[in-house]
Design an enzyme around this catalytic site. Sequence first.
Site, PDB file in Angstrom:
ATOM      1  N   ASP A 312       0.861  -1.180   0.000  1.00 43.34           N
ATOM      2  CA  ASP A 312       0.000   0.000   0.000  1.00 43.34           C
ATOM      3  C   ASP A 312       0.908   1.244   0.000  1.00 43.34           C
ATOM      4  OD1 ASP A 312      -2.166   1.728   0.031  1.00 43.34           O
ATOM      5  OD2 ASP A 312      -3.234   0.661   1.609  1.00 43.34           O
ATOM      6  N   GLU A 509     -10.732   6.748   4.311  1.00 45.92           N
ATOM      7  CA  GLU A 509      -9.720   6.128   5.181  1.00 45.92           C
ATOM      8  C   GLU A 509      -9.852   6.611   6.633  1.00 45.92           C
ATOM      9  OE1 GLU A 509      -5.850   5.483   3.377  1.00 45.92           O
ATOM     10  OE2 GLU A 509      -6.662   5.900   1.413  1.00 45.92           O
TER      11      GLU A 509
HETATM   12  C1  BGC Z   1      -5.139   3.113   0.266  1.00 42.20           C
HETATM   13  C2  BGC Z   1      -5.317   2.084  -0.825  1.00 42.20           C
HETATM   14  C3  BGC Z   1      -5.171   2.733  -2.168  1.00 42.20           C
HETATM   15  C4  BGC Z   1      -3.869   3.493  -2.254  1.00 42.20           C
HETATM   16  C5  BGC Z   1      -3.678   4.201  -3.576  1.00 42.20           C
HETATM   17  C6  BGC Z   1      -3.914   3.942   0.063  1.00 42.20           C
HETATM   18  O1  BGC Z   1      -3.867   4.974   0.990  1.00 42.20           O
HETATM   19  O2  BGC Z   1      -5.090   2.454   1.508  1.00 42.20           O
HETATM   20  O3  BGC Z   1      -6.562   1.463  -0.708  1.00 42.20           O
HETATM   21  O4  BGC Z   1      -5.264   1.760  -3.168  1.00 42.20           O
HETATM   22  O5  BGC Z   1      -3.818   4.446  -1.230  1.00 42.20           O
HETATM   23  O6  BGC Z   1      -4.520   5.266  -3.715  1.00 42.20           O
HETATM   24  C1  BGC Z   2      -3.434   9.889  -1.947  1.00 43.20           C
HETATM   25  C2  BGC Z   2      -4.208   8.660  -1.664  1.00 43.20           C
HETATM   26  C3  BGC Z   2      -3.533   7.903  -0.589  1.00 43.20           C
HETATM   27  C4  BGC Z   2      -3.281   8.796   0.628  1.00 43.20           C
HETATM   28  C5  BGC Z   2      -2.539   8.059   1.694  1.00 43.20           C
HETATM   29  C6  BGC Z   2      -3.244  10.701  -0.680  1.00 43.20           C
HETATM   30  O1  BGC Z   2      -2.519  11.827  -0.931  1.00 43.20           O
HETATM   31  O2  BGC Z   2      -4.094  10.640  -2.893  1.00 43.20           O
HETATM   32  O3  BGC Z   2      -4.328   7.856  -2.787  1.00 43.20           O
HETATM   33  O4  BGC Z   2      -4.319   6.829  -0.246  1.00 43.20           O
HETATM   34  O5  BGC Z   2      -2.590   9.938   0.270  1.00 43.20           O
HETATM   35  O6  BGC Z   2      -2.171   8.902   2.750  1.00 43.20           O
END
Ligand code: BGC
Ligand code: BGC
Length: 616
Positions: A312, A509
Amino acid sequence: MRWRLLCLIGLGLFIVGACGAPAAPPIATAVVNQAATMSIAERVEALLQRMTLAEKIGQMTLIEKNSLTPDQVRELAIGGILSGGGGYPTTENSPQAWAAMVNTFQQAALESRLGIPIIYGADGVHGHNNLYGAVIFPHNIGLGAANDPLLMEQIGRVTAIEMAATGVLWNYAPGVMVPQDVRWGRAYEGYAERPDHVATLASAFLRGLQAADVVAPQRVIGTPKHFLGDGGTAWGSSKTENYALDQGETIGDEAWLRAVHLPPYQAVIDAGAQVVMASYSSWQGTKMHASSYWLTEVLKGEMGFTGFIVSDWAAIDQIDPDYYRAVVTAINAGIDMNMVPYDARRFIDTLTRAVQAGEVSEERINDAVRRILTVKMTMGLFEHPFAATELIGQIGSPAHRELARTAVAKSLVLLKNEQQLLPLAKSIPHLFIGGQAANDPGMQAGGWTIEWQGKTGPIIPATTILEGIQAAVAPQTVVEYDRYGRFSGDPGADDAVCIAVVGELPYAEGRGDSAQLSLPPTEQRALQRMEEACARLVVVLVTGRPLLITDSLPKWDALVVAWLPGSEGAGVADVLFGDRPFTGRLPVTWPRSLDQLPLGSGTGEPLFPYGFGLQP
Ligand code: BGC
Ligand code: BGC
């Protein structure tokens, strides 16, 4: 051909320079073209033999698209590029700009010494949701309520078409989490609280997404996530920012993990999953990204997963404050591709040092690269690396929106219906509608829509729930809408019905982890006004999860949960006014009080059990 034309129109000098004639990718093509005489395994081996250590580590690198130029992608022989949440092109958020962006990177990759194509990824978790104009489906919890595998397969196909049109052939979906605590900010990304329910819907979605005949010749692949136990963490166990549940420590012993969180993975592997994303969460004090037991012994060994494991976003960095140790641990645990996301060279240099020092074996590197190349070859990426721009016309098409509207209608759950108030007659004389969520495309879409966290307001082309209602009722029906629930007419009149469409503000998230499970204050006030003034009140909740409504419920005549329906709000009206039946059922238990969380805690009955849903 077509993509080059696209490169030339409207993208400015920088991109035009990079959009020259595709050079013949020498080595990779020569190897891949041996299909008649060599199996995929043999061709992967032949390619691997020709790769330097640097090229191998390049393949193991997945970089965020603004963090590397096409020239660097060529030089470093990068394996994958991604758009994170909100990762639309910097030029404009159109299908053409997406296709040009991806194709420009792809062209650079094909011009590397070996010419191995990059795989471009993004989160298409409810349609191609970073793309303006894409159809936006209900978030998974709504699809869990609909519980219709055939529908899931169709949604998978449509998502694949819209993604392939822009060259995004790698989807970070489906979420196969089995949420045990609806306070989690990702509860809506899970289909249901039961593993069998998740397994059925996720594998149907994946089959549709990866169907060979969808987007011929390009093929899209999915990524079940996040392995393992992401939906089962303990409140307060997260060490990330001010998160509470997200990225925390999973509750339960091994038998519990295997019973609750593991089964959907076997189902999606059997359905053809080729990539699995590891989870930020930990179990028994070890980050999943550091667990060779779960990643290598269980997933790749016992479960027979032959694809690759992607990390991830910067998750490897969390393993150890010493980045070198973190990388060594993760790669040895079984991570094959690192979603870096920002500093590719730091990762490449670190892993190179680790191999030179003998702390990561060449065999481990070869195994990772073999897995990555096998997936790329199996999906036909070498033959068809560019965007399927001939499909652009289908993005957000009426047919795709019709499917989403059907999905919305099937996802609605009726929890209360005094005196059979619903469905409403279309000829109803007076309708009073309140709540911000009634007329807000961003709220009805939720997180992971255009921006990572989503956003309120008209961020996507959509039909709002209010617009759907206005279109459904008879011409003589008087509809008054006020976001705050303040009306000039009389909502207390005998012939009037009120509909409060109230909801959560978008989140994603851990930022959506909630100790309260309540509506935002302005929505609460609008609802209160309507509770006081209305003769008959229908409440429609636009929410990613159950909210605590125990005290308010007696004041409502009817209650419908619309989840996060996405771009097609008309699907809500279809059911409110009887064009389609209520068929949705709760995919999660609806708690009566906070002490009933996580699932199985507390005492007494929940407010509504899993599987509940009235069918008038
Ligand atoms: C998320 C994932 C996601 C990735 C890319 C992460 O923060 O936990 O689910 O696929 O970002 O955007
Ligand atoms: C991204 C997401 C990612 C997240 C994690 C964001 O800046 O756009 O895809 O999941 O950061 O912290």
